[in-house]
Motif scaffolding. Structure first.
Motif, PDB file in Angstrom:
ATOM      1  N   LYS A  94       0.837  -1.210   0.000  1.00 16.88           N
ATOM      2  CA  LYS A  94       0.000   0.000   0.000  1.00 16.88           C
ATOM      3  C   LYS A  94       0.868   1.255   0.000  1.00 16.88           C
ATOM      4  O   LYS A  94       1.762   1.381   0.832  1.00 16.88           O
ATOM      5  CB  LYS A  94      -0.914   0.020   1.235  1.00 16.88           C
ATOM      6  N   PRO A  95       0.592   2.190  -0.889  1.00 13.05           N
ATOM      7  CA  PRO A  95       1.377   3.427  -0.882  1.00 13.05           C
ATOM      8  C   PRO A  95       0.971   4.352   0.253  1.00 13.05           C
ATOM      9  O   PRO A  95      -0.151   4.296   0.759  1.00 13.05           O
ATOM     10  CB  PRO A  95       1.054   4.055  -2.238  1.00 13.05           C
ATOM     11  N   LYS A  96       1.884   5.218   0.632  1.00 17.18           N
ATOM     12  CA  LYS A  96       1.598   6.263   1.612  1.00 17.18           C
ATOM     13  C   LYS A  96       0.493   7.153   1.066  1.00 17.18           C
ATOM     14  O   LYS A  96       0.436   7.456  -0.121  1.00 17.18           O
ATOM     15  CB  LYS A  96       2.881   7.073   1.824  1.00 17.18           C
ATOM     16  N   GLY A  97      -0.442   7.545   1.942  1.00 24.28           N
ATOM     17  CA  GLY A  97      -1.505   8.444   1.542  1.00 24.28           C
ATOM     18  C   GLY A  97      -2.791   7.765   1.138  1.00 24.28           C
ATOM     19  O   GLY A  97      -3.799   8.442   0.915  1.00 24.28           O
ATOM     20  N   MET A  98      -2.788   6.434   1.045  1.00 23.58           N
ATOM     21  CA  MET A  98      -3.996   5.700   0.655  1.00 23.58           C
ATOM     22  C   MET A  98      -4.672   5.111   1.885  1.00 23.58           C
ATOM     23  O   MET A  98      -4.034   4.460   2.717  1.00 23.58           O
ATOM     24  CB  MET A  98      -3.662   4.574  -0.322  1.00 23.58           C
ATOM     25  N   VAL A  99      -5.987   5.350   2.006  1.00 25.17           N
ATOM     26  CA  VAL A  99      -6.777   4.755   3.082  1.00 25.17           C
ATOM     27  C   VAL A  99      -7.062   3.302   2.719  1.00 25.17           C
ATOM     28  O   VAL A  99      -7.285   2.978   1.548  1.00 25.17           O
ATOM     29  CB  VAL A  99      -8.090   5.537   3.278  1.00 25.17           C
ATOM     30  N   VAL A 100      -7.087   2.405   3.704  1.00 28.19           N
ATOM     31  CA  VAL A 100      -7.259   0.980   3.428  1.00 28.19           C
ATOM     32  C   VAL A 100      -8.679   0.662   2.969  1.00 28.19           C
ATOM     33  O   VAL A 100      -8.872  -0.039   1.980  1.00 28.19           O
ATOM     34  CB  VAL A 100      -6.886   0.125   4.661  1.00 28.19           C
ATOM     35  N   HIS A 101      -9.686   1.156   3.685  1.00 34.22           N
ATOM     36  CA  HIS A 101     -11.058   0.784   3.326  1.00 34.22           C
ATOM     37  C   HIS A 101     -11.987   1.997   3.371  1.00 34.22           C
ATOM     38  O   HIS A 101     -11.716   2.979   4.063  1.00 34.22           O
ATOM     39  CB  HIS A 101     -11.584  -0.315   4.260  1.00 34.22           C
ATOM     40  N   PRO A 102     -13.107   1.949   2.651  1.00 36.44           N
ATOM     41  CA  PRO A 102     -14.045   3.070   2.645  1.00 36.44           C
ATOM     42  C   PRO A 102     -14.702   3.278   3.997  1.00 36.44           C
ATOM     43  O   PRO A 102     -14.767   2.372   4.836  1.00 36.44           O
ATOM     44  CB  PRO A 102     -15.094   2.649   1.605  1.00 36.44           C
ATOM     45  N   ALA A 103     -15.206   4.484   4.176  1.00 34.02           N
ATOM     46  CA  ALA A 103     -15.991   4.847   5.358  1.00 34.02           C
ATOM     47  C   ALA A 103     -16.946   5.942   4.921  1.00 34.02           C
ATOM     48  O   ALA A 103     -16.717   6.590   3.885  1.00 34.02           O
ATOM     49  CB  ALA A 103     -15.082   5.336   6.486  1.00 34.02           C
ATOM     50  N   PRO A 104     -18.029   6.162   5.652  1.00 36.00           N
ATOM     51  CA  PRO A 104     -18.961   7.236   5.278  1.00 36.00           C
ATOM     52  C   PRO A 104     -18.232   8.561   5.071  1.00 36.00           C
ATOM     53  O   PRO A 104     -17.445   8.980   5.909  1.00 36.00           O
ATOM     54  CB  PRO A 104     -19.912   7.289   6.484  1.00 36.00           C
ATOM     55  N   GLY A 105     -18.449   9.178   3.930  1.00 32.74           N
ATOM     56  CA  GLY A 105     -17.776  10.428   3.615  1.00 32.74           C
ATOM     57  C   GLY A 105     -16.448  10.238   2.918  1.00 32.74           C
ATOM     58  O   GLY A 105     -15.796  11.195   2.518  1.00 32.74           O
ATOM     59  N   HIS A 106     -16.022   8.993   2.785  1.00 27.79           N
ATOM     60  CA  HIS A 106     -14.738   8.700   2.142  1.00 27.79           C
ATOM     61  C   HIS A 106     -14.883   7.365   1.424  1.00 27.79           C
ATOM     62  O   HIS A 106     -14.362   6.351   1.867  1.00 27.79           O
ATOM     63  CB  HIS A 106     -13.632   8.635   3.202  1.00 27.79           C
ATOM     64  N   MET A 107     -15.626   7.369   0.309  1.00 28.05           N
ATOM     65  CA  MET A 107     -16.023   6.118  -0.320  1.00 28.05           C
ATOM     66  C   MET A 107     -15.212   5.732  -1.545  1.00 28.05           C
ATOM     67  O   MET A 107     -15.430   4.674  -2.118  1.00 28.05           O
ATOM     68  CB  MET A 107     -17.507   6.198  -0.698  1.00 28.05           C
ATOM     69  N   SER A 108     -14.274   6.570  -1.960  1.00 19.80           N
ATOM     70  CA  SER A 108     -13.504   6.245  -3.162  1.00 19.80           C
ATOM     71  C   SER A 108     -12.019   6.441  -2.925  1.00 19.80           C
ATOM     72  O   SER A 108     -11.602   7.082  -1.962  1.00 19.80           O
ATOM     73  CB  SER A 108     -13.970   7.116  -4.336  1.00 19.80           C
ATOM     74  N   GLY A 109     -11.232   5.844  -3.817  1.00 20.90           N
ATOM     75  CA  GLY A 109      -9.783   6.001  -3.755  1.00 20.90           C
ATOM     76  C   GLY A 109      -9.091   5.150  -2.717  1.00 20.90           C
ATOM     77  O   GLY A 109      -7.888   5.290  -2.503  1.00 20.90           O
ATOM     78  N   THR A 110      -9.824   4.246  -2.064  1.00 23.77           N
ATOM     79  CA  THR A 110      -9.213   3.409  -1.037  1.00 23.77           C
ATOM     80  C   THR A 110      -8.665   2.124  -1.646  1.00 23.77           C
ATOM     81  O   THR A 110      -8.982   1.753  -2.786  1.00 23.77           O
ATOM     82  CB  THR A 110     -10.225   3.040   0.066  1.00 23.77           C
ATOM     83  N   LEU A 111      -7.867   1.421  -0.856  1.00 24.75           N
ATOM     84  CA  LEU A 111      -7.311   0.150  -1.310  1.00 24.75           C
ATOM     85  C   LEU A 111      -8.422  -0.838  -1.661  1.00 24.75           C
ATOM     86  O   LEU A 111      -8.334  -1.567  -2.654  1.00 24.75           O
ATOM     87  CB  LEU A 111      -6.401  -0.433  -0.231  1.00 24.75           C
ATOM     88  N   VAL A 112      -9.475  -0.862  -0.851  1.00 21.80           N
ATOM     89  CA  VAL A 112     -10.581  -1.778  -1.118  1.00 21.80           C
ATOM     90  C   VAL A 112     -11.223  -1.487  -2.470  1.00 21.80           C
ATOM     91  O   VAL A 112     -11.566  -2.415  -3.217  1.00 21.80           O
ATOM     92  CB  VAL A 112     -11.630  -1.732   0.017  1.00 21.80           C
ATOM     93  N   ASN A 113     -11.392  -0.219  -2.837  1.00 24.61           N
ATOM     94  CA  ASN A 113     -11.940   0.111  -4.161  1.00 24.61           C
ATOM     95  C   ASN A 113     -11.094  -0.514  -5.264  1.00 24.61           C
ATOM     96  O   ASN A 113     -11.622  -1.067  -6.236  1.00 24.61           O
ATOM     97  CB  ASN A 113     -12.001   1.628  -4.361  1.00 24.61           C
ATOM     98  N   GLY A 114      -9.777  -0.429  -5.103  1.00 18.15           N
ATOM     99  CA  GLY A 114      -8.880  -1.009  -6.101  1.00 18.15           C
ATOM    100  C   GLY A 114      -8.903  -2.524  -6.104  1.00 18.15           C
ATOM    101  O   GLY A 114      -8.856  -3.155  -7.166  1.00 18.15           O
ATOM    102  N   LEU A 115      -8.968  -3.118  -4.917  1.00 24.09           N
ATOM    103  CA  LEU A 115      -9.014  -4.583  -4.830  1.00 24.09           C
ATOM    104  C   LEU A 115     -10.273  -5.137  -5.489  1.00 24.09           C
ATOM    105  O   LEU A 115     -10.236  -6.195  -6.121  1.00 24.09           O
ATOM    106  CB  LEU A 115      -8.962  -5.013  -3.357  1.00 24.09           C
ATOM    107  N   MET A 116     -11.394  -4.431  -5.326  1.00 24.82           N
ATOM    108  CA  MET A 116     -12.647  -4.911  -5.907  1.00 24.82           C
ATOM    109  C   MET A 116     -12.600  -4.898  -7.430  1.00 24.82           C
ATOM    110  O   MET A 116     -13.244  -5.725  -8.084  1.00 24.82           O
ATOM    111  CB  MET A 116     -13.812  -4.083  -5.387  1.00 24.82           C
ATOM    112  N   ALA A 117     -11.852  -3.978  -8.008  1.00 25.12           N
ATOM    113  CA  ALA A 117     -11.694  -3.968  -9.461  1.00 25.12           C
ATOM    114  C   ALA A 117     -10.719  -5.047  -9.913  1.00 25.12           C
ATOM    115  O   ALA A 117     -10.848  -5.595 -11.012  1.00 25.12           O
ATOM    116  CB  ALA A 117     -11.207  -2.593  -9.926  1.00 25.12           C
ATOM    117  N   HIS A 118      -9.769  -5.371  -9.047  1.00 18.89           N
ATOM    118  CA  HIS A 118      -8.747  -6.353  -9.406  1.00 18.89           C
ATOM    119  C   HIS A 118      -9.264  -7.784  -9.334  1.00 18.89           C
ATOM    120  O   HIS A 118      -8.921  -8.616 -10.163  1.00 18.89           O
ATOM    121  CB  HIS A 118      -7.530  -6.184  -8.479  1.00 18.89           C
TER     122      HIS A 118
END
Length: 304
Positions: A94-118
């Motif tokens: 995981k790169p610095k600056g990336m949140v691991v998983h979504p939360a209310p108000g922060h639903m995109s750009g997280t590692l989980v969003n990327g994993l779900m596409a992968h």
């Protein structure tokens, strides 16, 4: 409904309340905080305020966080740095600056969003916001994470974490020159009663926390160390190193304001090892230090 109570310290007086609250919890976006303020969910000294309110020393802020609406996590194509993958587990850097998983108000750009596409096959034990996530590292901590692709793997990896058989070694730069080469910090960690979004060493409502460290390199006012987790509490290394008087460089929550420029704590989860849930083979992976981390180290070496 969750209720969060904060007391404004000298460090944050005269800071806009929306900026203060969004920096206070990495899972709260500034847009979400502003919405809470406009809806009257944020009160200062029992009064509603505007989003541009300037915090005053000892202001008592109470946030009534509403129950989140059911949320859908959207898959997002990302260039993930995957170190290992098979039908059961995945290891990602995981790169610095990336949140691991979504939360209310922060639903995109997280590692989980990327994993779900992968990959479509992630364990569902942690629910829709944290599919596959067995453990996490902070937004500004870089490094290796193991991800479960099915419930069997998830249960096995969690059991290994509970049994303290997972190898997790971190590199960090701390303030101060540590005089001894090795050490173990055995101090329980729990929520800070004065600051519910921070952790602290305490005997009240706490859990066992053990961190081993050894010195890799010393500088005049800083030390490069490797820390090995025996337990995995929230912010454990950051809290423990502060507790013994050597807070992490760049740490916005637990470190000094005057620090080296690195945009968040100088902490990297460099080595991760575990027993494969299906084959029982021990696997270990190592990720090199990020470029910015190396640059700070080289700057310290050049200033000797």
């Amino acid at each position: 409904m969750d209720i969060v109570e904060l007391l404004v310290s000298e460090e944050h007086q005269n800071e806009r309340i929306d900026k203060y609250l969004s920096s206070y919890n990495e899972e709260w976006s500034r847009t979400q905080v502003q919405l809470w303020i406009k809806e009257g969910a944020v009160k200062v000294n029992e009064q509603t305020v505007k989003t541009n309110y300037k915090c005053q020393l000892h202001d008592k802020i109470v946030i009534e966080i509403p129950e989140p609406e059911p949320l859908d996590v959207v898959a997002e194509e990302m260039d993930l740095d995957i170190y290992y993958e098979d039908q059961d587990v995945l290891v990602v850097n995981k790169p610095k600056g990336m949140v691991v998983h979504p939360a209310p108000g922060h639903m995109s750009g997280t590692l989980v969003n990327g994993l779900m596409a992968h990959c479509q096959d992630l364990s569902g034990i942690n629910g829709v916001l944290r599919p596959g996530i067995v453990h996490r590292i902070d937004k500004d901590t870089s490094g290796l994470l193991m991800v479960a692709k099915n419930d069997m793997a998830h249960e096995s990896l969690v059991e290994q974490l509970v049994n303290k058989t997972v190898t997790r070694r971190y590199k960090a730069i701390v303030h101060g020159s540590i005089p001894h080469d090795h050490g173990t910090i055995n101090a329980p960690i729990g929520r800070d009663k004065m600051d519910r979004q921070s952790m602290t060493v305490t005997n009240e409502s706490s859990k066992e926390a053990v961190t081993h460290f050894h010195v890799l390199e010393r500088f005049e006012n800083y030390t490069f160390v490797e820390c090995q987790l025996e337990t995995g509490r929230t912010h454990q290394i950051r809290v423990h190193m502060k507790y013994i008087g050597y807070p992490l460089v760049g740490d916005p929550k637990y470190g000094p304001k005057k620090t080296l420029s690195i945009n968040g704590q100088a902490l990297h989860a460099g080595i991760l090892g575990f027993e494969h849930p299906r084959t029982k083979e021990y696997l270990e992976f190592e990720a090199p230090l990020p470029e910015q981390f190396e640059d700070v180290l080289n700057q310290l070496r050049n200033n000797r």
